[in-house]
Design a protein around this motif. Structure first.
Motif, PDB file in Angstrom:
ATOM      1  N   TRP A 176       0.852  -1.198   0.000  1.00 16.23           N
ATOM      2  CA  TRP A 176       0.000   0.000   0.000  1.00 16.23           C
ATOM      3  C   TRP A 176       0.887   1.247   0.000  1.00 16.23           C
ATOM      4  CZ3 TRP A 176      -5.024   0.844  -0.824  1.00 16.23           C
ATOM      5  CH2 TRP A 176      -5.553   2.098  -0.507  1.00 16.23           C
ATOM      6  N   VAL A 177       0.732   2.099  -1.007  1.00 12.39           N
ATOM      7  CA  VAL A 177       1.590   3.278  -1.137  1.00 12.39           C
ATOM      8  C   VAL A 177       0.839   4.582  -0.854  1.00 12.39           C
ATOM      9  CG1 VAL A 177       3.123   2.139  -2.781  1.00 12.39           C
ATOM     10  CG2 VAL A 177       1.159   3.433  -3.642  1.00 12.39           C
ATOM     11  N   LYS A 178      -0.469   4.517  -0.787  1.00 13.99           N
ATOM     12  CA  LYS A 178      -1.253   5.729  -0.527  1.00 13.99           C
ATOM     13  C   LYS A 178      -1.269   6.025   0.981  1.00 13.99           C
ATOM     14  CE  LYS A 178      -4.717   4.221  -3.276  1.00 13.99           C
ATOM     15  NZ  LYS A 178      -6.006   4.229  -4.018  1.00 13.99           N
ATOM     16  N   PRO A 179      -1.893   7.134   1.411  1.00 12.15           N
ATOM     17  CA  PRO A 179      -1.839   7.520   2.823  1.00 12.15           C
ATOM     18  C   PRO A 179      -2.409   6.470   3.773  1.00 12.15           C
ATOM     19  CG  PRO A 179      -2.559   9.372   1.489  1.00 12.15           C
ATOM     20  CD  PRO A 179      -2.530   8.178   0.581  1.00 12.15           C
ATOM     21  N   ILE A 180      -1.877   6.486   4.982  1.00 10.41           N
ATOM     22  CA  ILE A 180      -2.351   5.668   6.099  1.00 10.41           C
ATOM     23  C   ILE A 180      -2.541   6.597   7.287  1.00 10.41           C
ATOM     24  CG2 ILE A 180      -1.793   3.804   7.712  1.00 10.41           C
ATOM     25  CD1 ILE A 180      -0.089   2.534   5.525  1.00 10.41           C
ATOM     26  N   LEU A 181      -3.623   6.398   8.031  1.00 11.19           N
ATOM     27  CA  LEU A 181      -3.921   7.227   9.198  1.00 11.19           C
ATOM     28  C   LEU A 181      -4.065   6.349  10.433  1.00 11.19           C
ATOM     29  CD1 LEU A 181      -4.825   9.850  10.667  1.00 11.19           C
ATOM     30  CD2 LEU A 181      -7.160   9.367   9.842  1.00 11.19           C
ATOM     31  N   LEU A 182      -3.361   6.724  11.509  1.00 10.81           N
ATOM     32  CA  LEU A 182      -3.539   6.084  12.810  1.00 10.81           C
ATOM     33  C   LEU A 182      -4.641   6.825  13.568  1.00 10.81           C
ATOM     34  CD1 LEU A 182       0.191   5.530  13.886  1.00 10.81           C
ATOM     35  CD2 LEU A 182      -1.398   3.850  12.905  1.00 10.81           C
ATOM     36  N   LEU A 183      -5.774   6.172  13.763  1.00  9.34           N
ATOM     37  CA  LEU A 183      -6.953   6.845  14.313  1.00  9.34           C
ATOM     38  C   LEU A 183      -6.818   7.200  15.790  1.00  9.34           C
ATOM     39  CD1 LEU A 183      -9.632   4.678  12.506  1.00  9.34           C
ATOM     40  CD2 LEU A 183      -9.256   7.117  12.156  1.00  9.34           C
ATOM     41  N   GLU A 184      -5.951   6.490  16.529  1.00 15.25           N
ATOM     42  CA  GLU A 184      -5.717   6.828  17.933  1.00 15.25           C
ATOM     43  C   GLU A 184      -4.362   7.500  18.122  1.00 15.25           C
ATOM     44  OE1 GLU A 184      -6.290   3.343  20.317  1.00 15.25           O
ATOM     45  OE2 GLU A 184      -8.447   3.247  19.909  1.00 15.25           O
ATOM     46  N   GLY A 185      -3.653   7.676  17.040  1.00 12.45           N
ATOM     47  CA  GLY A 185      -2.369   8.341  17.116  1.00 12.45           C
ATOM     48  C   GLY A 185      -1.286   7.453  17.700  1.00 12.45           C
ATOM     49  N   ILE A 186      -0.204   8.084  18.120  1.00 12.83           N
ATOM     50  CA  ILE A 186       0.939   7.362  18.657  1.00 12.83           C
ATOM     51  C   ILE A 186       0.704   7.014  20.123  1.00 12.83           C
ATOM     52  CG2 ILE A 186       2.629   8.293  17.029  1.00 12.83           C
ATOM     53  CD1 ILE A 186       3.277  10.445  19.122  1.00 12.83           C
ATOM     54  N   PHE A 187       1.302   5.921  20.555  1.00  5.28           N
ATOM     55  CA  PHE A 187       1.199   5.495  21.945  1.00  5.28           C
ATOM     56  C   PHE A 187       2.499   5.729  22.708  1.00  5.28           C
ATOM     57  CE2 PHE A 187      -1.698   2.763  19.485  1.00  5.28           C
ATOM     58  CZ  PHE A 187      -2.898   3.141  20.062  1.00  5.28           C
ATOM     59  N   ASP A 188       3.581   5.941  21.955  1.00 11.17           N
ATOM     60  CA  ASP A 188       4.884   6.145  22.571  1.00 11.17           C
ATOM     61  C   ASP A 188       5.742   6.956  21.604  1.00 11.17           C
ATOM     62  OD1 ASP A 188       6.717   4.984  24.930  1.00 11.17           O
ATOM     63  OD2 ASP A 188       7.900   5.018  23.087  1.00 11.17           O
ATOM     64  N   ALA A 189       6.672   7.741  22.140  1.00  5.91           N
ATOM     65  CA  ALA A 189       7.525   8.575  21.298  1.00  5.91           C
ATOM     66  C   ALA A 189       8.342   7.759  20.315  1.00  5.91           C
ATOM     67  CB  ALA A 189       8.443   9.423  22.172  1.00  5.91           C
ATOM     68  N   SER A 190       8.604   6.498  20.634  1.00  4.27           N
ATOM     69  CA  SER A 190       9.385   5.655  19.724  1.00  4.27           C
ATOM     70  C   SER A 190       8.644   5.382  18.417  1.00  4.27           C
ATOM     71  CB  SER A 190       9.731   4.327  20.408  1.00  4.27           C
ATOM     72  OG  SER A 190       8.553   3.602  20.737  1.00  4.27           O
ATOM     73  N   ASP A 191       7.325   5.635  18.395  1.00  2.99           N
ATOM     74  CA  ASP A 191       6.549   5.449  17.161  1.00  2.99           C
ATOM     75  C   ASP A 191       6.795   6.566  16.147  1.00  2.99           C
ATOM     76  OD1 ASP A 191       5.332   3.178  18.185  1.00  2.99           O
ATOM     77  OD2 ASP A 191       3.612   4.280  18.983  1.00  2.99           O
ATOM     78  N   ILE A 192       7.208   7.731  16.621  1.00  2.00           N
ATOM     79  CA  ILE A 192       7.243   8.911  15.756  1.00  2.00           C
ATOM     80  C   ILE A 192       8.201   8.761  14.580  1.00  2.00           C
ATOM     81  CG2 ILE A 192       7.686  11.391  15.679  1.00  2.00           C
ATOM     82  CD1 ILE A 192       6.713  11.556  18.574  1.00  2.00           C
ATOM     83  N   PRO A 193       9.450   8.264  14.765  1.00  2.00           N
ATOM     84  CA  PRO A 193      10.324   8.091  13.598  1.00  2.00           C
ATOM     85  C   PRO A 193       9.733   7.164  12.543  1.00  2.00           C
ATOM     86  CG  PRO A 193      11.598   7.978  15.618  1.00  2.00           C
ATOM     87  CD  PRO A 193      10.161   7.959  16.020  1.00  2.00           C
ATOM     88  N   LEU A 194       8.922   6.182  12.970  1.00  8.55           N
ATOM     89  CA  LEU A 194       8.284   5.277  12.009  1.00  8.55           C
ATOM     90  C   LEU A 194       7.280   6.029  11.137  1.00  8.55           C
ATOM     91  CD1 LEU A 194       7.640   2.192  14.328  1.00  8.55           C
ATOM     92  CD2 LEU A 194       9.440   2.446  12.605  1.00  8.55           C
ATOM     93  N   LEU A 195       6.606   7.019  11.727  1.00  7.84           N
ATOM     94  CA  LEU A 195       5.655   7.813  10.953  1.00  7.84           C
ATOM     95  C   LEU A 195       6.372   8.526   9.812  1.00  7.84           C
ATOM     96  CD1 LEU A 195       3.544   9.510  13.796  1.00  7.84           C
ATOM     97  CD2 LEU A 195       3.175   7.285  12.719  1.00  7.84           C
ATOM     98  N   ALA A 196       7.509   9.100  10.129  1.00  5.65           N
ATOM     99  CA  ALA A 196       8.256   9.827   9.113  1.00  5.65           C
ATOM    100  C   ALA A 196       8.832   8.882   8.065  1.00  5.65           C
ATOM    101  CB  ALA A 196       9.373  10.631   9.772  1.00  5.65           C
TER     102      ALA A 196
END
Length: 371
Positions: free
Chosen positions: A72-92
């Motif tokens: 899947w190459v189109k956008p993905i949205l996390l509906l509850e957002g991040i649970f820990d700061a370690s998730d943030i680099p994965l978003l980028a």
């Protein structure tokens, strides 16, 4: 031979339900919601079934990464957002959008350096009272996000509590829209308001004071799987069932007047009757609390559940099914028997039945209307 219980996923119906959603909101982009393993249909099947969606929305970061691995190459949205700061680099790294609904998440973003900016969806609590900033705090939250170098686009979102009931006496769509306007007026960014109920009721809503519901993004969930959030039947909206659960009769008993069936002897025969045993129970995801008379189809004939659902089996009235035998085909929900109707009779909702399908149930794919 394997146990005869199996679920069939209808990708063609998933495609068609997405088309139906787009016809309701032709000016909006669509987040197809695939949380909870695509409502029990399987994440990979959800991706394939909604391949024409503009983006996919779900809960778990690990499942967002799996979608990327699946192609899947189109956008993905996390509906509850991040649970820990370690998730943030994965978003980028993987270009994943995140909902932001609390100060703690904003603080995580403020203290994380990103080599690539991310897009976020700032959530307003307009009365659902689960996640989000109250309208009076929304602008301050927006300003803090806007000041973070690693934040690119900010979409403004909320979630309707009663979109299936336009004039709910405690919290109407009108009131939630009013609160959203109060908090978001003048702020730059796309808007995302409507869930399945909001999408399905676009005709009524756009005829009144809800023009902004035809907004930049909508987030249909249950409607894409052939169910509704409540009220009218899915077929009334042109929606098709996407999951059919079928089994077979594996035993037959002849009852006399006064005989009982199953644990607790809850059902007692008024007179002579034929009872069939179906290979499906609560360990398969069928609700144990399903009431007497919950509808079932045997060999194309509508009949009913009798007795208590047990772990691996359930019993049905075969009296109206003249030629019933061991091996007779049984439809528990789906094609020919709306899942919402079964759920209502069982005192629950179609969402739960889909999501509760057990791992031991064989799952395959097939076109709607083809056994």
């Amino acid at each position: 031979m394997p146990r005869p219980l199996h679920a069939t996923i209808h990708l063609d119906a998933m495609h068609q339900n997405l088309v139906r959603a787009r016809s309701c909101t032709p000016l909006s982009k669509i987040w197809a919601v695939v949380k909870a393993n695509a409502y029990g249909h399987g994440l990979a099947r959800g991706m394939r079934g909604f391949v024409q969606a503009d983006g996919l929305a779900l809960i778990e970061t690990e499942n967002a990464l799996e979608l990327r691995e699946l192609g899947w190459v189109k956008p993905i949205l996390l509906l509850e957002g991040i649970f820990d700061a370690s998730d943030i680099p994965l978003l980028a790294e993987h270009n994943i959008n995140s909902t932001v609904h609390c100060l703690e998440q904003i603080k995580m973003l403020e203290y994380t350096s990103l080599y690539r900016p991310i897009d976020v969806h700032l959530k307003m609590n307009t009365g659902m009272n689960r996640l989000g900033f109250p309208p009076e705090d929304f602008r301050a939250a927006y300003a803090r996000l806007r000041a973070i170098p690693g934040v690119r686009n900010i979409t403004l979102m909320t979630h309707f509590a009663n979109a299936d009931e336009l004039e709910h006496p405690r919290l109407s769509i009108a009131e939630q829209v009013r609160r959203f306007r109060l908090g978001a007026d003048g702020l730059a960014g796309e808007r995302s308001l409507s869930n399945s109920g909001g999408v399905l009721h676009q005709t009524e809503l756009l005829g009144g004071q809800y023009g902004e519901l035809q907004n930049d993004w909508v987030r249909p969930g249950i409607m894409l799987y052939g169910g509704t959030p409540g009220g009218r039947a899915a077929a009334d909206f042109g929606l098709l069932p996407t999951m059919t659960l079928r089994s077979e009769i594996i035993g037959i008993q002849q009852l006399a007047a006064g005989d009982t069936v199953g644990y607790g002897s809850r059902f007692q025969a008024d007179g002579p009757m034929t009872v069939g045993v179906v290979a499906c129970g609560y360990a398969d995801g069928y609700p144990r609390h399903a009431a007497q008379d919950t509808p079932v189809i045997v060999d194309g004939v509508r009949t009913r559940l009798v007795g208590r659902v047990s772990m691996d089996m359930m019993t049905v009235d075969l009296t109206p099914v003249a030629n019933a035998r061991v091996g007779s085909k049984v439809t528990l929900w789906g094609d020919g028997l709306p899942i919402d109707e079964v759920a209502q009779a069982a005192g629950t909702i179609g969402y739960e039945l889909m999501c509760a399908l057990a791992a031991r149930v064989r799952v395959g794919e097939g076109r709607l209307g083809c056994d």
